[in-house]
Design a protein around this motif. Structure first.
Motif, PDB file in Angstrom:
ATOM      1  N   THR A 197      -4.264  -0.082  -0.102  1.00 17.71           N
ATOM      2  CA  THR A 197      -4.628   1.332  -0.110  1.00 17.71           C
ATOM      3  C   THR A 197      -3.718   2.065  -1.093  1.00 17.71           C
ATOM      4  O   THR A 197      -2.521   2.210  -0.846  1.00 17.71           O
ATOM      5  N   LYS A 198      -4.298   2.517  -2.195  1.00 15.32           N
ATOM      6  CA  LYS A 198      -3.499   3.184  -3.224  1.00 15.32           C
ATOM      7  C   LYS A 198      -3.441   4.690  -3.028  1.00 15.32           C
ATOM      8  O   LYS A 198      -2.442   5.335  -3.344  1.00 15.32           O
ATOM      9  N   ALA A 203     -12.394   5.464  13.598  1.00 12.18           N
ATOM     10  CA  ALA A 203     -11.737   5.222  12.311  1.00 12.18           C
ATOM     11  C   ALA A 203     -12.757   5.142  11.184  1.00 12.18           C
ATOM     12  O   ALA A 203     -13.954   4.938  11.410  1.00 12.18           O
ATOM     13  N   LEU A 204     -12.252   5.300   9.977  1.00 12.84           N
ATOM     14  CA  LEU A 204     -13.074   5.015   8.810  1.00 12.84           C
ATOM     15  C   LEU A 204     -13.287   3.514   8.702  1.00 12.84           C
ATOM     16  O   LEU A 204     -12.439   2.728   9.117  1.00 12.84           O
ATOM     17  N   LYS A 205     -14.410   3.129   8.142  1.00 13.00           N
ATOM     18  CA  LYS A 205     -14.594   1.712   7.835  1.00 13.00           C
ATOM     19  C   LYS A 205     -13.630   1.331   6.709  1.00 13.00           C
ATOM     20  O   LYS A 205     -13.313   2.144   5.840  1.00 13.00           O
ATOM     21  N   PRO A 206     -13.135   0.096   6.704  1.00 14.35           N
ATOM     22  CA  PRO A 206     -12.319  -0.341   5.567  1.00 14.35           C
ATOM     23  C   PRO A 206     -13.052  -0.106   4.256  1.00 14.35           C
ATOM     24  O   PRO A 206     -14.297  -0.103   4.208  1.00 14.35           O
ATOM     25  N   SER A 256       0.827  -1.208   0.000  1.00 17.21           N
ATOM     26  CA  SER A 256       0.000   0.000   0.000  1.00 17.21           C
ATOM     27  C   SER A 256       0.860   1.256   0.000  1.00 17.21           C
ATOM     28  O   SER A 256       2.031   1.233   0.369  1.00 17.21           O
ATOM     29  N   ASN A 257       0.220   2.359  -0.381  1.00 22.82           N
ATOM     30  CA  ASN A 257       0.881   3.657  -0.438  1.00 22.82           C
ATOM     31  C   ASN A 257       0.676   4.363   0.904  1.00 22.82           C
ATOM     32  O   ASN A 257      -0.212   5.189   1.056  1.00 22.82           O
ATOM     33  N   GLY A 258       1.501   4.008   1.876  1.00 26.21           N
ATOM     34  CA  GLY A 258       1.345   4.618   3.190  1.00 26.21           C
ATOM     35  C   GLY A 258       2.246   3.953   4.211  1.00 26.21           C
ATOM     36  O   GLY A 258       2.975   3.011   3.900  1.00 26.21           O
ATOM     37  N   LYS A 259       2.166   4.458   5.444  1.00 23.74           N
ATOM     38  CA  LYS A 259       2.961   3.896   6.533  1.00 23.74           C
ATOM     39  C   LYS A 259       2.252   4.138   7.866  1.00 23.74           C
ATOM     40  O   LYS A 259       2.902   4.362   8.883  1.00 23.74           O
TER      41      LYS A 259
END
Length: 396
Positions: A98-99, A219-222, A81-84
């Motif tokens: 997650t792009k 949190a946001l839902k997946p 995914s594009n994140g950390k």
């Protein structure tokens, strides 16, 4: 592995990365190495149980020798995914790539329009509104919040909106209500943060403020169904310990337990290991990240790993032949690195079952999603559409 297992335990040592990924420079994290730099910094590093599972075979550690015959399998995992961040890492474990990274407000704080709307809905003037250490901003502004009835709002390098509230003067339920308002407002695309976090504290004056364990994440839902949903819909138990319920917004979870610390989370996991269930126990141990990584304290981080290792020594004898233990991390947070942000790193995956006939090194994997895919494969459950990941069972 030629037999189906009844119980799988996934334990996430939140932020225990083990070296910069190939693309770390793109995230400003070239040279980061959470576990390696902790080992180089601390004088003592007594982790016999992690060592027995092959951690020092996977990652060179100054104080710990590789095992000639490790008990389990081990592999390095790259994040696709594009994140950390926490949500991106955990969601990927269960199949979501997650792009588009979550929005951050690190440089300038939250926009005036969002702050104005939050002030209007909460009936309090907002102070802070910048990227800052939670303990530092509390020391600076806690007295003003109490005295003037203001509201401390701040962010970090993560995609978060955090709200401080004094449990004695504001009240927990009031703080939670403000966070629900903030969550509703930040569903708009231009303000869409990954998490709104309630940060309760006690104390009346500077030097006495202490954050409590009544934190709550909104949190946001997946973005789609995960391995957790697949297991739940197939009738399996999905037991969440620590932040897991918050990270997945309860999506795909059958029972959740709130933890007050990482040691408490391990005690809860140990208790579940002594109970009868069929499915997944998914545990997040947040103190590594929250107490030591973000605060850039390698000594404290090393001691936290040692505390975990001791609890791991209590858990392992309780595991049965039909159990599988998977220990991993969701990102890095190198306590010797610049800034206070997460770091883009590979993470370890240690796998152990008392039924293992073999053990040793597995190939480096290109996604955390091998974890969810392996669990689904074990239970004979189809992963949801649009998920990623390939089961490791054929390699075990």
């Amino acid at each position: 592995m030629d037999r189906r297992l009844k119980r799988v335990f996934v334990i996430v040592l939140d932020s225990m990365g083990m070296g910069a990924m190939a693309d770390a420079a793109r995230f400003g994290d070239e040279g980061a190495d959470t576990l390696g730099h902790i080992s180089q910094t601390v004088e003592h590093f007594y982790i016999p149980n992690l060592a027995s599972l092959g951690l020092a075979n996977l990652k060179s550690l100054k104080q710990v020798q590789p095992q000639e015959h490790p008990l389990g399998y081990y592999a390095a995992l790259n994040e696709k995914s594009n994140g950390k961040d926490t949500m991106t890492g955990h969601w990927e474990m269960m199949g979501i790539e997650t792009k588009k990274p979550f929005i951050t407000f690190t440089e300038h704080g939250f926009p005036p329009e969002l702050i104005a709307e939050l002030e209007k809905r909460c009936g309090r003037k907002i102070i802070g509104n910048r990227a800052e250490s939670g303990t530092k901003i509390l020391e600076e502004l806690g007295e003003q919040e109490i005295r003037e009835g203001k509201l401390i709002v701040y962010t970090s390098a993560d995609s978060v909106l955090q709200i401080c509230g004094n449990e004695e003067t504001m009240g927990l339920e009031t703080l939670y209500h403000y966070c629900e308002i903030a969550r509703e407002l930040t569903m708009r695309d231009e303000w869409r943060v990954g998490r709104v976090i309630a940060r309760p504290y006690v104390g009346k004056k500077k030097g006495e403020f202490v954050r409590t364990s009544n934190r709550r994440d909104y949190a946001l839902k997946p973005t789609g169904p995960t391995a957790l949903n697949a297991l739940q819909e197939a009738g399996y138990d999905v037991l969440a310990v620590g932040k897991i319920h918050d990270i997945f917004d309860g999506y795909g979870i059958t029972k959740s337990l709130h933890s007050t610390s990482s040691v408490h989370g391990m005690d809860q996991t140990i208790a579940l290991a002594q109970s009868d269930f069929c499915g997944l126990c998914f545990t997040n141990l947040v103190d590594f990240d929250a107490l030591w990584g973000h605060r850039r304290n390698p000594i404290g981080y090393g001691e936290e790993i040692e505390r975990f290792d001791k609890k791991l020594g209590e858990l392992m004898p309780l595991l049965k032949k039909e159990d599988l233990l998977m220990i991993t991390a969701d990102h890095g947070n190198d306590p010797t690195y610049k800034g206070t942000d997460h770091t883009r790193e590979q993470v370890p995956l240690l796998l152990y079952s008392p039924s293992d006939q073999r053990s040793g090194s597995l190939p480096t994997q290109d996604t955390f999603a091998v974890i969810g895919a392996t669990i689904a494969d074990n239970f004979g459950v189809q992963m949801p559409a649009n998920t990623i990941g390939t089961s490791l069972l054929p390699l075990l």
